[in-house]
Design a protein around this motif. Sequence first.
Motif, PDB file in Angstrom:
ATOM      1  N   VAL A  15      16.387 -17.829 -13.054  1.00 12.87           N
ATOM      2  CA  VAL A  15      16.470 -19.233 -12.661  1.00 12.87           C
ATOM      3  C   VAL A  15      16.948 -19.330 -11.217  1.00 12.87           C
ATOM      4  O   VAL A  15      18.073 -18.952 -10.900  1.00 12.87           O
ATOM      5  N   THR A  17      18.180 -21.678  -8.522  1.00 16.20           N
ATOM      6  CA  THR A  17      18.764 -23.016  -8.474  1.00 16.20           C
ATOM      7  C   THR A  17      18.894 -23.504  -7.037  1.00 16.20           C
ATOM      8  O   THR A  17      18.572 -22.791  -6.083  1.00 16.20           O
ATOM      9  N   VAL A  18      19.432 -24.693  -6.896  1.00 16.03           N
ATOM     10  CA  VAL A  18      19.666 -25.277  -5.580  1.00 16.03           C
ATOM     11  C   VAL A  18      20.627 -24.411  -4.776  1.00 16.03           C
ATOM     12  O   VAL A  18      20.575 -24.403  -3.539  1.00 16.03           O
ATOM     13  N   ASP A  19      21.487 -23.671  -5.443  1.00 15.16           N
ATOM     14  CA  ASP A  19      22.451 -22.812  -4.746  1.00 15.16           C
ATOM     15  C   ASP A  19      21.782 -21.711  -3.932  1.00 15.16           C
ATOM     16  O   ASP A  19      22.366 -21.217  -2.971  1.00 15.16           O
ATOM     17  N   VAL A  21      18.727 -22.036  -2.416  1.00 18.64           N
ATOM     18  CA  VAL A  21      17.747 -22.587  -1.473  1.00 18.64           C
ATOM     19  C   VAL A  21      18.138 -22.324  -0.015  1.00 18.64           C
ATOM     20  O   VAL A  21      17.311 -21.891   0.787  1.00 18.64           O
ATOM     21  N   CYS A  41      10.487 -14.576 -12.095  1.00 15.05           N
ATOM     22  CA  CYS A  41      11.047 -15.914 -11.920  1.00 15.05           C
ATOM     23  C   CYS A  41      10.653 -16.788 -13.112  1.00 15.05           C
ATOM     24  O   CYS A  41       9.487 -16.854 -13.496  1.00 15.05           O
ATOM     25  N   HIS A  43      12.243 -20.107 -13.465  1.00 15.76           N
ATOM     26  CA  HIS A  43      12.451 -21.502 -13.047  1.00 15.76           C
ATOM     27  C   HIS A  43      12.664 -21.508 -11.542  1.00 15.76           C
ATOM     28  O   HIS A  43      13.416 -20.704 -11.010  1.00 15.76           O
ATOM     29  N   HIS A  45      13.727 -24.092  -8.488  1.00 16.21           N
ATOM     30  CA  HIS A  45      14.208 -25.405  -8.061  1.00 16.21           C
ATOM     31  C   HIS A  45      13.206 -25.994  -7.073  1.00 16.21           C
ATOM     32  O   HIS A  45      12.588 -25.269  -6.290  1.00 16.21           O
ATOM     33  N   THR A  46      13.048 -27.297  -7.079  1.00 16.30           N
ATOM     34  CA  THR A  46      12.055 -27.925  -6.203  1.00 16.30           C
ATOM     35  C   THR A  46      12.345 -27.663  -4.722  1.00 16.30           C
ATOM     36  O   THR A  46      11.425 -27.603  -3.919  1.00 16.30           O
TER      37      THR A  46
END
Length: 90
Positions: A15, A17-19, A21, A41, A43, A45-46
């Motif tokens: 996953v 995450t935003v962390d 990016v 991968c 997931h 994050h957008t």
Amino acid sequence: MPLELNETTATLTDVVTVDEVEALVAWLRATDKPKVNLRRCNHLHTGALQALLLFQPRITSSPTNAFLATEVMPLLRGSSGTAQPESEPP
């Protein structure tokens, strides 16, 4: 760790995450001809997806996750700026 950054290749795992990016964007900015491995991968994050769309790294391994493979990979493949013309209705 969901983000492994090497000299020319980034591996995104599980996953993302935003962390992750900010680190991904910094690496994409600093890397000449970056390559990204998405095989493990699950997931994305957008924000990470937007970074991949913006920097257009070479994807060396497609994700095995069904959603990412069918819905996200076509976006990444089509991000080269070469839009396909739409067909005219009959």
